[in-house]
Write a protein that holds these residues in place. Sequence first.
Motif, PDB file in Angstrom:
ATOM      1  N   THR A 158       1.493  -2.310   1.940  1.00 56.70           N
ATOM      2  CA  THR A 158       2.061  -3.635   2.376  1.00 56.70           C
ATOM      3  C   THR A 158       3.767  -3.254   2.565  1.00 56.70           C
ATOM      4  OG1 THR A 158       0.879  -4.607   0.737  1.00 56.70           O
ATOM      5  CG2 THR A 158       2.654  -5.941   1.664  1.00 56.70           C
ATOM      6  N   HIS A 159       4.361  -2.727   1.873  1.00 56.73           N
ATOM      7  CA  HIS A 159       5.799  -2.514   1.770  1.00 56.73           C
ATOM      8  C   HIS A 159       6.280  -1.592   2.566  1.00 56.73           C
ATOM      9  CE1 HIS A 159       6.582  -5.635  -1.014  1.00 56.73           C
ATOM     10  NE2 HIS A 159       5.669  -5.244  -1.954  1.00 56.73           N
ATOM     11  N   TYR A 160       5.585  -0.102   2.594  1.00 58.03           N
ATOM     12  CA  TYR A 160       5.923   0.853   3.231  1.00 58.03           C
ATOM     13  C   TYR A 160       5.436   0.856   4.639  1.00 58.03           C
ATOM     14  CZ  TYR A 160       7.582   2.146  -1.246  1.00 58.03           C
ATOM     15  OH  TYR A 160       8.488   2.449  -2.584  1.00 58.03           O
ATOM     16  N   ASP A 161       4.177   0.551   4.901  1.00 59.70           N
ATOM     17  CA  ASP A 161       3.725   0.777   5.950  1.00 59.70           C
ATOM     18  C   ASP A 161       3.659  -0.868   6.881  1.00 59.70           C
ATOM     19  OD1 ASP A 161       3.187   3.474   5.321  1.00 59.70           O
ATOM     20  OD2 ASP A 161       1.087   2.890   5.061  1.00 59.70           O
ATOM     21  N   ASN A 162       4.255  -1.775   6.241  1.00 56.89           N
ATOM     22  CA  ASN A 162       3.999  -2.988   6.779  1.00 56.89           C
ATOM     23  C   ASN A 162       3.004  -3.458   7.360  1.00 56.89           C
ATOM     24  OD1 ASN A 162       6.892  -4.253   6.074  1.00 56.89           O
ATOM     25  ND2 ASN A 162       7.533  -2.789   8.026  1.00 56.89           N
ATOM     26  N   SER A 163       1.766  -3.094   6.760  1.00 52.91           N
ATOM     27  CA  SER A 163       0.294  -3.302   7.175  1.00 52.91           C
ATOM     28  C   SER A 163      -0.362  -3.993   5.891  1.00 52.91           C
ATOM     29  CB  SER A 163      -0.398  -1.812   7.412  1.00 52.91           C
ATOM     30  OG  SER A 163       0.610  -1.177   8.052  1.00 52.91           O
ATOM     31  N   GLN A 164      -1.392  -4.661   6.242  1.00 58.65           N
ATOM     32  CA  GLN A 164      -2.523  -5.285   5.402  1.00 58.65           C
ATOM     33  C   GLN A 164      -3.829  -4.860   5.879  1.00 58.65           C
ATOM     34  OE1 GLN A 164      -1.799  -9.493   5.175  1.00 58.65           O
ATOM     35  NE2 GLN A 164      -1.806  -9.447   2.902  1.00 58.65           N
ATOM     36  N   LEU A 165      -4.734  -4.585   4.955  1.00 62.88           N
ATOM     37  CA  LEU A 165      -6.163  -4.288   5.205  1.00 62.88           C
ATOM     38  C   LEU A 165      -7.088  -5.372   5.309  1.00 62.88           C
ATOM     39  CD1 LEU A 165      -6.343  -0.948   2.942  1.00 62.88           C
ATOM     40  CD2 LEU A 165      -6.115  -0.864   5.468  1.00 62.88           C
ATOM     41  N   PHE A 166      -7.801  -5.129   6.184  1.00 64.78           N
ATOM     42  CA  PHE A 166      -8.841  -6.267   6.408  1.00 64.78           C
ATOM     43  C   PHE A 166     -10.340  -5.910   6.340  1.00 64.78           C
ATOM     44  CE2 PHE A 166      -4.843  -8.256   7.841  1.00 64.78           C
ATOM     45  CZ  PHE A 166      -5.066  -9.646   7.138  1.00 64.78           C
ATOM     46  N   THR A 167     -11.198  -6.826   5.993  1.00 67.38           N
ATOM     47  CA  THR A 167     -12.695  -6.501   6.349  1.00 67.38           C
ATOM     48  C   THR A 167     -13.154  -7.319   7.176  1.00 67.38           C
ATOM     49  OG1 THR A 167     -13.351  -7.642   4.349  1.00 67.38           O
ATOM     50  CG2 THR A 167     -13.197  -5.320   4.031  1.00 67.38           C
ATOM     51  N   LYS A 168     -13.944  -6.898   8.140  1.00 68.31           N
ATOM     52  CA  LYS A 168     -14.490  -7.835   9.140  1.00 68.31           C
ATOM     53  C   LYS A 168     -16.036  -8.096   9.190  1.00 68.31           C
ATOM     54  CE  LYS A 168     -14.445  -8.019  14.286  1.00 68.31           C
ATOM     55  NZ  LYS A 168     -14.459  -7.567  15.425  1.00 68.31           N
ATOM     56  N   ILE A 223      -4.537   1.587 -12.267  1.00 68.61           N
ATOM     57  CA  ILE A 223      -3.097   1.370 -11.528  1.00 68.61           C
ATOM     58  C   ILE A 223      -3.091   1.510 -10.180  1.00 68.61           C
ATOM     59  CG2 ILE A 223      -0.799   2.624 -11.660  1.00 68.61           C
ATOM     60  CD1 ILE A 223      -1.340   0.664 -13.785  1.00 68.61           C
ATOM     61  N   VAL A 224      -4.089   2.636  -9.627  1.00 71.94           N
ATOM     62  CA  VAL A 224      -4.058   3.111  -8.470  1.00 71.94           C
ATOM     63  C   VAL A 224      -4.224   2.164  -7.224  1.00 71.94           C
ATOM     64  CG1 VAL A 224      -5.102   4.794  -6.745  1.00 71.94           C
ATOM     65  CG2 VAL A 224      -4.268   5.647  -9.048  1.00 71.94           C
ATOM     66  N   PRO A 225      -5.291   1.340  -7.373  1.00 75.96           N
ATOM     67  CA  PRO A 225      -5.466   0.206  -6.430  1.00 75.96           C
ATOM     68  C   PRO A 225      -4.258  -0.565  -6.102  1.00 75.96           C
ATOM     69  CG  PRO A 225      -7.309   0.362  -7.824  1.00 75.96           C
ATOM     70  CD  PRO A 225      -6.314   1.154  -8.438  1.00 75.96           C
ATOM     71  N   GLY A 226      -3.513  -1.292  -7.173  1.00 72.65           N
ATOM     72  CA  GLY A 226      -2.512  -1.814  -7.076  1.00 72.65           C
ATOM     73  C   GLY A 226      -1.254  -1.268  -6.267  1.00 72.65           C
ATOM     74  N   VAL A 227      -1.044  -0.274  -6.775  1.00 74.05           N
ATOM     75  CA  VAL A 227       0.092   0.694  -6.160  1.00 74.05           C
ATOM     76  C   VAL A 227      -0.360   1.048  -4.668  1.00 74.05           C
ATOM     77  CG1 VAL A 227       1.253   3.073  -6.177  1.00 74.05           C
ATOM     78  CG2 VAL A 227       0.702   1.864  -8.210  1.00 74.05           C
ATOM     79  N   SER A 228      -1.507   1.157  -4.389  1.00 71.52           N
ATOM     80  CA  SER A 228      -1.829   1.588  -3.230  1.00 71.52           C
ATOM     81  C   SER A 228      -1.844   0.386  -2.116  1.00 71.52           C
ATOM     82  CB  SER A 228      -3.642   1.868  -2.950  1.00 71.52           C
ATOM     83  OG  SER A 228      -3.583   2.912  -3.817  1.00 71.52           O
ATOM     84  N   GLU A 229      -2.124  -0.827  -2.659  1.00 69.82           N
ATOM     85  CA  GLU A 229      -1.732  -2.105  -1.991  1.00 69.82           C
ATOM     86  C   GLU A 229      -0.440  -2.151  -1.651  1.00 69.82           C
ATOM     87  OE1 GLU A 229      -3.356  -5.592  -4.282  1.00 69.82           O
ATOM     88  OE2 GLU A 229      -3.235  -6.750  -2.160  1.00 69.82           O
TER      89      GLU A 229
END
Lengths: 226, 97
Positions: free
Chosen positions: A124-134, A114-120
Amino acid sequence: MAEDKQLNPQESLQLITETIQKAKGGFHETGVSAILWGSVVSIAGLVSFVEVYFNFYIGFDIWLIVLAAIIPQIFISIKENKNKKVIAHDEKFLDATWMVYGISIFALIFYINIVPGVSEQMITHYDNSQLFTKNITTNELTIWKPYIFSQSSLYLILFSIPTLVTGIARKFKPMLLGGLFCLVFFITSCYTTNLWDMLLLALAGIFNWLIPGLILRSRFLKGKTC
Amino acid sequence: MFAELDPILHSQLRLAIISLLIGVKEAEFTFIKEKTNSTAGNLSVQIQKLKDAGYIDVVKEFKDNYPNTTCKITSKGIAAFETYVNALQQYLKVQKP
């Protein structure tokens, strides 16, 4: 044994000591449950290791056999409780420890799923952010999906708790050593990749439950034939 | 002065029964019979004496359609056993040269 044979103090003390020893030998576990769970966890761990190492898939998630093992475990518990002629003082305490362990395993499976989905969602919704790897060579950006790092470490530390408690409470060295090995596997797994973690889970199954279970089984059968 | 040894406990089979029960939460009649190498009749009589003295609780029920007797030591039984062992220790101390 004679009904009213009068004893001298030394005979009385000897009788007390001998009888207490006999009672101690009276509640050997059958070892069946430990063998079942040891086999299931070690098979699942080994198959997962082989799958990742040789890069193939057997067609289903091998860890489902752990869930399937609950069914024979229910029948084993019912049969063993029926045949139990004596209840030790620590029995309720140990039963509760293993029951809480079972609940904790399910809670951990829930957490990991559950936690990975909830974290994502939160990112996305609360911080209006997205994580990337470079990629540091190509500078290519890829969306990064959160997941729980070193999940096997969490299972390993959980495996060790009831095993150590049982080993200490019953003064049963094979389980005590199994639990300690499991703690060593836990520390090791913090530094290893998922591939080797699978092997560590399999080893934990063997040392924690399979070997102690086989020893318990052999003692139980010896006690029966005596 | 020596404490007098409890006559209820100072018999081979009754002492064996109490010694068995002190180490476990509860035990079935068949387990006690097996561990004390006694006959069913003799064991029943001694269990009844211990029960009458309030040293053990006896529960009779049916298990798989067969009568089943379970015995459990009481707090009075534990206290009596401790007193008995202390008295024994006193006797043994004096007997040592």
